[in-house]
Scaffold this motif. Structure first.
Motif, PDB file in Angstrom:
ATOM      1  N   GLU A  37      10.418   6.599  -1.397  1.00  0.00           N
ATOM      2  CA  GLU A  37       8.967   6.676  -1.582  1.00  0.00           C
ATOM      3  C   GLU A  37       8.578   7.999  -2.215  1.00  0.00           C
ATOM      4  OE1 GLU A  37       7.248   6.052   2.280  1.00  0.00           O
ATOM      5  OE2 GLU A  37       7.685   3.907   2.242  1.00  0.00           O
ATOM      6  N   VAL A  38       7.559   7.936  -3.031  1.00  0.00           N
ATOM      7  CA  VAL A  38       6.949   9.130  -3.601  1.00  0.00           C
ATOM      8  C   VAL A  38       5.516   9.140  -3.073  1.00  0.00           C
ATOM      9  CG1 VAL A  38       6.410  10.394  -5.712  1.00  0.00           C
ATOM     10  CG2 VAL A  38       8.337   8.795  -5.697  1.00  0.00           C
ATOM     11  N   PRO A  39       5.299   9.743  -1.895  1.00  0.00           N
ATOM     12  CA  PRO A  39       3.979   9.680  -1.260  1.00  0.00           C
ATOM     13  C   PRO A  39       2.847  10.235  -2.122  1.00  0.00           C
ATOM     14  CG  PRO A  39       5.609  10.562   0.269  1.00  0.00           C
ATOM     15  CD  PRO A  39       6.272  10.468  -1.078  1.00  0.00           C
ATOM     16  N   ASP A  40       3.126  11.296  -2.890  1.00  0.00           N
ATOM     17  CA  ASP A  40       2.073  11.899  -3.718  1.00  0.00           C
ATOM     18  C   ASP A  40       1.529  10.924  -4.760  1.00  0.00           C
ATOM     19  OD1 ASP A  40       2.501  14.177  -2.265  1.00  0.00           O
ATOM     20  OD2 ASP A  40       3.618  15.212  -3.839  1.00  0.00           O
ATOM     21  N   PHE A  41       2.378   9.995  -5.196  1.00  0.00           N
ATOM     22  CA  PHE A  41       1.961   9.049  -6.230  1.00  0.00           C
ATOM     23  C   PHE A  41       1.880   7.619  -5.716  1.00  0.00           C
ATOM     24  CE2 PHE A  41       3.505  12.644  -8.655  1.00  0.00           C
ATOM     25  CZ  PHE A  41       2.492  12.798  -9.571  1.00  0.00           C
ATOM     26  N   GLY A  42       2.232   7.432  -4.443  1.00  0.00           N
ATOM     27  CA  GLY A  42       2.131   6.099  -3.863  1.00  0.00           C
ATOM     28  C   GLY A  42       3.163   5.120  -4.372  1.00  0.00           C
ATOM     29  N   THR A  43       4.354   5.606  -4.699  1.00  0.00           N
ATOM     30  CA  THR A  43       5.408   4.733  -5.218  1.00  0.00           C
ATOM     31  C   THR A  43       6.388   4.376  -4.108  1.00  0.00           C
ATOM     32  OG1 THR A  43       5.267   5.802  -7.372  1.00  0.00           O
ATOM     33  CG2 THR A  43       7.268   4.551  -6.926  1.00  0.00           C
ATOM     34  N   SER A  44       6.829   3.126  -4.097  1.00  0.00           N
ATOM     35  CA  SER A  44       7.846   2.660  -3.158  1.00  0.00           C
ATOM     36  C   SER A  44       8.817   1.761  -3.926  1.00  0.00           C
ATOM     37  CB  SER A  44       7.192   1.871  -2.025  1.00  0.00           C
ATOM     38  OG  SER A  44       8.170   1.291  -1.195  1.00  0.00           O
ATOM     39  N   ALA A 156      21.603  -9.694  -9.323  1.00  0.00           N
ATOM     40  CA  ALA A 156      20.817  -9.750  -8.091  1.00  0.00           C
ATOM     41  C   ALA A 156      20.306  -8.365  -7.692  1.00  0.00           C
ATOM     42  CB  ALA A 156      21.639 -10.362  -6.953  1.00  0.00           C
ATOM     43  N   VAL A 157      21.106  -7.329  -7.938  1.00  0.00           N
ATOM     44  CA  VAL A 157      20.705  -5.956  -7.621  1.00  0.00           C
ATOM     45  C   VAL A 157      19.505  -5.553  -8.484  1.00  0.00           C
ATOM     46  CG1 VAL A 157      21.445  -3.534  -7.679  1.00  0.00           C
ATOM     47  CG2 VAL A 157      23.012  -5.302  -6.833  1.00  0.00           C
ATOM     48  N   VAL A 158      19.602  -5.821  -9.780  1.00  0.00           N
ATOM     49  CA  VAL A 158      18.515  -5.482 -10.706  1.00  0.00           C
ATOM     50  C   VAL A 158      17.236  -6.212 -10.296  1.00  0.00           C
ATOM     51  CG1 VAL A 158      17.713  -5.664 -13.097  1.00  0.00           C
ATOM     52  CG2 VAL A 158      20.069  -4.993 -12.623  1.00  0.00           C
ATOM     53  N   THR A 159      17.364  -7.481  -9.965  1.00  0.00           N
ATOM     54  CA  THR A 159      16.192  -8.260  -9.570  1.00  0.00           C
ATOM     55  C   THR A 159      15.544  -7.682  -8.316  1.00  0.00           C
ATOM     56  OG1 THR A 159      17.099 -10.266 -10.560  1.00  0.00           O
ATOM     57  CG2 THR A 159      15.389 -10.561  -8.879  1.00  0.00           C
ATOM     58  N   ARG A 160      16.341  -7.356  -7.317  1.00  0.00           N
ATOM     59  CA  ARG A 160      15.761  -6.824  -6.079  1.00  0.00           C
ATOM     60  C   ARG A 160      15.091  -5.475  -6.309  1.00  0.00           C
ATOM     61  NH1 ARG A 160      18.131  -6.652   0.040  1.00  0.00           N
ATOM     62  NH2 ARG A 160      16.478  -5.352   0.903  1.00  0.00           N
ATOM     63  N   ILE A 161      15.752  -4.576  -7.051  1.00  0.00           N
ATOM     64  CA  ILE A 161      15.134  -3.284  -7.336  1.00  0.00           C
ATOM     65  C   ILE A 161      13.816  -3.499  -8.076  1.00  0.00           C
ATOM     66  CG2 ILE A 161      15.350  -1.137  -8.643  1.00  0.00           C
ATOM     67  CD1 ILE A 161      18.405  -1.314  -8.190  1.00  0.00           C
ATOM     68  N   SER A 162      13.849  -4.333  -9.111  1.00  0.00           N
ATOM     69  CA  SER A 162      12.672  -4.562  -9.948  1.00  0.00           C
ATOM     70  C   SER A 162      11.497  -5.134  -9.150  1.00  0.00           C
ATOM     71  CB  SER A 162      13.038  -5.505 -11.092  1.00  0.00           C
ATOM     72  OG  SER A 162      11.976  -5.630 -11.988  1.00  0.00           O
ATOM     73  N   LEU A 163      11.770  -6.104  -8.307  1.00  0.00           N
ATOM     74  CA  LEU A 163      10.691  -6.726  -7.534  1.00  0.00           C
ATOM     75  C   LEU A 163      10.188  -5.847  -6.407  1.00  0.00           C
ATOM     76  CD1 LEU A 163      11.947 -10.417  -7.386  1.00  0.00           C
ATOM     77  CD2 LEU A 163      10.197  -9.432  -8.880  1.00  0.00           C
ATOM     78  N   SER A 164      10.992  -4.858  -6.001  1.00  0.00           N
ATOM     79  CA  SER A 164      10.561  -3.974  -4.907  1.00  0.00           C
ATOM     80  C   SER A 164       9.689  -2.811  -5.378  1.00  0.00           C
ATOM     81  CB  SER A 164      11.781  -3.417  -4.160  1.00  0.00           C
ATOM     82  OG  SER A 164      12.409  -2.382  -4.906  1.00  0.00           O
ATOM     83  N   LEU A 165       9.679  -2.530  -6.670  1.00  0.00           N
ATOM     84  CA  LEU A 165       8.869  -1.414  -7.194  1.00  0.00           C
ATOM     85  C   LEU A 165       7.402  -1.726  -7.021  1.00  0.00           C
ATOM     86  CD1 LEU A 165       8.762   1.305  -8.776  1.00  0.00           C
ATOM     87  CD2 LEU A 165       8.694  -0.083 -10.873  1.00  0.00           C
ATOM     88  N   ARG A 166       6.717  -0.888  -6.224  1.00  0.00           N
ATOM     89  CA  ARG A 166       5.307  -1.160  -5.978  1.00  0.00           C
ATOM     90  C   ARG A 166       4.591   0.076  -5.453  1.00  0.00           C
ATOM     91  NH1 ARG A 166       5.031  -5.882  -3.557  1.00  0.00           N
ATOM     92  NH2 ARG A 166       7.140  -6.308  -4.147  1.00  0.00           N
ATOM     93  N   PRO A 167       3.276   0.044  -5.519  1.00  0.00           N
ATOM     94  CA  PRO A 167       2.515   1.124  -4.889  1.00  0.00           C
ATOM     95  C   PRO A 167       2.675   1.026  -3.378  1.00  0.00           C
ATOM     96  CG  PRO A 167       1.140  -0.145  -6.385  1.00  0.00           C
ATOM     97  CD  PRO A 167       2.431  -0.877  -6.250  1.00  0.00           C
ATOM     98  N   LEU A 168       2.617   2.165  -2.693  1.00  0.00           N
ATOM     99  CA  LEU A 168       2.653   2.166  -1.235  1.00  0.00           C
ATOM    100  C   LEU A 168       1.433   1.450  -0.688  1.00  0.00           C
ATOM    101  CD1 LEU A 168       3.718   5.858  -0.519  1.00  0.00           C
ATOM    102  CD2 LEU A 168       5.058   3.815  -0.027  1.00  0.00           C
ATOM    103  N   GLU A 169       1.604   0.788   0.436  1.00  0.00           N
ATOM    104  CA  GLU A 169       0.473   0.126   1.073  1.00  0.00           C
ATOM    105  C   GLU A 169      -0.387   1.190   1.745  1.00  0.00           C
ATOM    106  OE1 GLU A 169       0.634  -3.564   2.183  1.00  0.00           O
ATOM    107  OE2 GLU A 169       2.101  -3.967   0.639  1.00  0.00           O
ATOM    108  N   SER A 170      -1.654   1.052   1.652  1.00  0.00           N
ATOM    109  CA  SER A 170      -2.573   2.036   2.255  1.00  0.00           C
ATOM    110  C   SER A 170      -2.699   1.822   3.738  1.00  0.00           C
ATOM    111  CB  SER A 170      -3.942   1.947   1.616  1.00  0.00           C
ATOM    112  OG  SER A 170      -3.835   2.159   0.237  1.00  0.00           O
TER     113      SER A 170
END
Length: 170
Positions: A37-44, A156-170
């Motif tokens: 996670e990058v909390p300052d930018f809200g990345t997970s 499968a690894v690429v797919t999981r990484i790609s689909l997991s990239l998201r903003p942190l939940e507030s």
């Protein structure tokens, strides 16, 4: 006698299939998925920590992490940056892509993200960036490189990484 042979063949087939399925489940469970996670930018994002080890910081972005496979033939860079110029996926690619988009093997561009992939000299380069928070929000990205000859095992690894990239939940 013929019936006995068929029964034995069936038992052997069921045993082999069950064994193969158990080995597949065991291999999948060996991958230790962790969340970065990058909390300052809200990345997970999730990444396979059992494949990669820390290797410093990527060249671009803020709140970043770079991990590599022990043999150096695969690497993952995770980074975020403010979207100060107000770019969208299309304009971002136009300003930052070093090769022509037409040279890519896979291109997907939507209003909120892009994903591109290309193979060069036996290496697959895959990049994805998600755009959040509107025109002045944040760009959440990762770049992954891995051997082309290992493509099937990486899919499968690429797919999981790609689909997991998201903003942190507030």
């Amino acid at each position: 006698m013929r019936w006995l042979s068929r029964c034995l063949a069936g038992i052997i087939l069921v045993t082999l299939v069950s064994s193969a399925q158990a080995q597949f489940r065991e291999q999948r469970s060996l991958v230790d998925w962790r969340t970065f996670e990058v909390p300052d930018f809200g990345t997970s994002i999730q990444y396979p920590a059992s494949i990669f080890a820390p290797a410093g910081k990527p060249e671009k972005g803020l709140g970043r992490r770079r991990v590599e496979r022990a043999d150096g033939r695969a690497a993952l860079s995770i980074y975020s940056r403010p979207n100060e110029p107000g770019e969208n996926p299309t304009t971002y690619l136009r300003h930052n892509l070093r090769v022509a988009l037409s040279a890519s093997d896979y291109v997907r561009i939507t209003r909120s993200f892009f994903a591109i992939s290309t193979e060069r000299h036996g290496v697959i380069l895959y990049s994805r960036c998600n755009f959040s928070g509107g025109a002045r929000g944040v760009i959440h990205c990762f770049d992954l490189k891995y051997p082309q000859q290992e493509k099937r095992s990486w899919d499968a690894v690429v797919t999981r990484i790609s689909l997991s990239l998201r903003p942190l939940e507030s």
